[in-house]
Scaffold this active site. Structure first.
Site, short mmCIF file in Angstrom:
data_model
loop_
_atom_site.label_atom_id
_atom_site.label_comp_id
_atom_site.label_asym_id
_atom_site.label_seq_id
_atom_site.Cartn_x
_atom_site.Cartn_y
_atom_site.Cartn_z
N TYR A 1 9.71 1.93 9.56
CA TYR A 1 9.79 2.96 8.53
C TYR A 1 11.24 3.38 8.39
O TYR A 1 11.91 3.65 9.40
CB TYR A 1 9.01 4.21 8.94
N HIS B 1 2.06 -0.83 14.98
CA HIS B 1 1.04 0.21 14.87
C HIS B 1 -0.21 -0.17 15.66
O HIS B 1 -0.60 -1.35 15.66
CB HIS B 1 0.58 0.34 13.41
N HIS C 1 4.91 7.33 2.41
CA HIS C 1 5.71 6.11 2.25
C HIS C 1 5.05 5.12 1.31
O HIS C 1 3.84 5.10 1.15
CB HIS C 1 5.98 5.42 3.59
N HIS D 1 0.86 -1.18 0.00
CA HIS D 1 0.00 0.00 0.00
C HIS D 1 0.90 1.23 0.00
O HIS D 1 2.13 1.12 0.08
CB HIS D 1 -0.91 0.01 1.24
N GLU E 1 8.27 1.37 4.01
CA GLU E 1 7.88 0.61 5.19
C GLU E 1 8.05 -0.88 4.90
O GLU E 1 7.75 -1.35 3.81
CB GLU E 1 6.40 0.88 5.51
N HIS F 1 -5.37 -1.70 4.58
CA HIS F 1 -5.34 -0.55 3.69
C HIS F 1 -4.67 -0.92 2.38
O HIS F 1 -3.64 -1.59 2.37
CB HIS F 1 -4.68 0.69 4.29
#
Lengths: 309, 309, 309, 309
Positions: A257, A248, A216, A152, A267, A201
């Site tokens: 990251y 997260h 990112h 993503h 990432e 996501h």
């Protein structure tokens, strides 16, 4: 369920092409799949089947040129092109072959200022494993950090609300998680994480005054243990890390990251849950987002909010 | 191979006893095993067999009162007492029962100013599993962060060189890793990691002007996945984290450093290699120690060097 | 605490030398370190420092020629030689250089019929990492199954009780776990797992009518995830597996047993607990051993008890 | 992309209801969410949001009564009902409330003889975590084996080809993997793994002479480490295991198959890849399927092919 399948490719601007090729091929561990007459270099992750998911383009500034999503077929592409125009955005058709091994692309500029594309065709070159009685992984799975796929991206720009309307109403994405702004500002959605699958996501946006910025690109790792191995490789190669390894709160994903040689953040991402399309979105308040970003530390790393390319 | 077996107990000063008991029992997940007439509260990790490895003592300042190592038997205790005296340190005998379920302790003050003890006897109360046909873990293995043992401690004080001589020459420890000071200072050893087993460290010291300071007590986690689970629990309980999760270059261990309610640092620690007693020490230069501390980030977290209790 | 440090080397008889070299070097992933005038091929695991831990010797029958343990120094070797003779076993000195880069060896035959050796010297060639500011692993850590060390071995033969007396009383090992025979037979110890460190076993023996047999050599894996990766590589190479992946009840270790091209069983082994030298032994009853062998399945795999070389 | 979202529920026949409730609630670790006037007991996995995914029904024979998939909305349900009828299968409407907290269900019998349902409504009761600033897991994530969701099922019956046509052409599933029969039989597809998402399978079928049989219900585990923990709990509770822990070649998933107290097989399943809807199917030959089933061992466990309920 409009037929948008997944993030297919991103074209990244890099400052020193060969240094970047070395980084993405030998350190991140992508597979180089081609170079075109413009000097662009094409890569895929080892477990991806289509020709390429990352294209490097030499430039004097870092950032992302465009992001493209693959759709089901040509009819879907035509329909979505009309829907996007009906939504009020002009679209442009790029001819097949403009990107190597890639069919026609429908391009438009998002409310946040990013160039976004849809396409239906990209040559399938396979993941290096046979289609009959395959082993579970190939030697490339141990080369560099060896992500399995381009997962993503997170983009920064103004008018996230406009993007949300487009992606949810026209492109059929689900809002999976969202970050609210400060209470005194009336709590607008300053961050949205949207999916066209049951990933947490496929694309995400954060409100930012400057249009068209990249936060990112994210690459999928199989496990938390492989995220640490990626971190070890970052340490071995003195790759500057922004955050992590950590988890997260947003998406529950396990992450590091870091920055590529041009300063583009990437990432290495594992885990997370798998929201089905009928799930209700999760909300992070402005005050709660410190844990959304870094669940163990509950720390609002300043760079996450401010450093983009 | 002098018969010093392992870190056996540490007595920790805490500011608010009941808050600390809640933290160590319910959040870290230790097993409470007793309270004595001085109001001290005793704990062990679930997979430890001896009565206690952590003793909390209410105080108006944080820090460590003393650290004790278990030795093989009474004869070993007598012999080492003589050896320590011959080394030039006065020793004191504390009577059996002064600590609950613990035999006589030989106590002396280290060159770095810490009270250090040896003892041969502590009541074995078991790890909650049968000695016949045991399952691999007990329900306590899922309660709180659930470390398996008190693993080691890192202490700060002046004259680390003196400690090294004592531990290596008298107590039979091996120097496993070491950190050098800056080149312009002549590169003295400013940090030493020593083992009386084949752990990467049973005790460690770092040079520091103030004597008798505690950097951290370390608790052993089974895996990197359980280190993240510990980090999740820290996030859930808003435990302030210093560093991590990450991997140390020193010891290769996987780690999170965080602070207890009194500001005493503790570590949840997994992995690492297992040096046999004939291994050669690894050296970290002052410049290289950033990766020694946080291998992926290569970051010399300021607090690691300066915050002690 | 007699100064016996660890399992140092084993010489294995193999039927087809080059096929075996391919297996141990390219599939198991050991490092080839030498060949001698007898045609023997020497290997070490990537994270071992001494010259070699496995020696392959071409033969027309599979099995183990001898197993050697490293001791602290020459004085320890001399002392243990006397102690073993005093125990009643004749000993033999093999000259330095008889094995490549290895000092004098004191050899004797165990009550179970195995040739066993002690030695104090083997050239240290390192683990491929620098001794100053080392990264946590080398490229060899991803080559083949990539065990980190020769961990232990399990040998079958008669008179396990005799071995126990020798290892515990003379060589200073601890009995960590034991398996009892059937109740009707008076429950003798038919299996013993002993440690000279705080590993769950440095050597183990099971009662068996025929002397001098090999059950398996065990190679250490860093994690359960790497045990599965080893299993994947076994599948890719059609290596015949005996048991696993699974968890042992005995030692809590995570394991796969498989056979090398000559039919010698080997183990890829991770996890387990770390018993300190003052721990009490764990007992497995004859009926309970099914879970001792394969904790999830509770299955007494027939081959484990009967197939040896 | 017809709007079929996921496997929603399965009703399982069990021989001893309370013993089964104990197993599914306390050992597998599901959440009990209700009982109805027929005595049926409802469960969900901790990380599922809808009211229930498993319903136990007391019976004198084991097996599955029916499997139901959730669809996007009522309009989708109506449309698919028409499509299924047009395909030639009679359908039946079961009223809302027939299953607790569940809307109308459209039921039909598959070519393989199984009762299959579609439904659009089930009360969302959440996963025990807040929708605002949630932690990554709840205390239920450590209770029993603690799967996160009902993942898929494998059903045995005749006419798998008929099911394939229905699921691919009418219900919009993708064929992700397939097993061929023996070459001498002309290599028909004897096993098919199909997805309505990007999971490797939401439902699977294997050719079998007797209609309507259950091979297994599969429950999702977060990691390979948690699959082992599930195996430990099986060992602690003497749950009979069929296969595993191991990795499937098919789907690359990490697995244990075991039997519930009634003899219904269930799976604890982690890992695997995530095929996007445009992926090409993977084929396992009859001879290659031994590795498809158990990749490390390459063993065609007899029970997998023959034991069903």
């Amino acid at each position: 369920m409009t037929g948008v399948l997944r993030p297919g490719h991103a074209q990244l601007r890099v400052l020193d092409l060969e240094k970047s090729v070395h980084f993405y091929r030998d350190i991140l561990g992508l597979v180089e799949t081609g170079r075109d007459h413009l000097g662009r270099v094409y890569f895929k992750c080892w477990d991806e089947h289509d020709h390429s998911s990352l294209i490097l383009s030499a430039s004097d500034s870092a950032g992302v040129d465009f992001v493209g999503f693959k759709v089901l077929d040509a009819a879907t592409l035509d329909r979505l092109e009309k829907d996007v125009r009906a939504f009020g955005l002009p679209t442009e058709r790029l001819p097949a072959g403009d990107l190597l091994e890639t069919g026609e692309r429908v391009r438009f500029r998002l409310p946040t200022g990013h160039l976004f594309e849809l396409y239906a065709e990209k040559t399938r070159i396979g993941n290096g494993l046979p289609k009959i009685n395959p082993p579970p992984w190939s030697p490339d799975a141990d080369r560099g950090m060896a992500p399995t796929r381009f997962d993503h991206c997170l983009l920064y720009g103004p008018n996230v609300a406009g993007n949300k309307e487009l992606f949810v109403k026209v492109l059929g994405f689900n809002l999976v998680e969202r970050i609210l702004g400060p209470e005194e500002a009336g709590e607008p959605e300053i961050g949205i994480f949207m999916s066209c699958s049951h990933k947490t996501h496929d694309i995400a946006f954060v409100e930012y005054p400057e249009p068209g910025k990249l936060h990112h690109l994210s690459f999928r790792m199989p496990t938390w243990e492989r995220v640490l191995r990626a971190g070890d490789i970052m340490g071995m190669n003195k790759i500057p890390i922004d955050i992590g390894p950590t988890r997260h709160g947003v998406t529950r994903g396990e992450t590091i990251y870091a920055w590529d040689p041009s300063g583009n953040r990437f990432e290495t991402f594992a885990g997370g849950y798998e929201p089905y399309p009928d799930s209700d979105p999760i909300t992070w308040t402005f005050d709660g987002f410190a844990h959304g970003l870094d669940y163990p530390q509950g720390k609002l790393h300043e760079t996450f909010l401010t450093v983009v390319t």
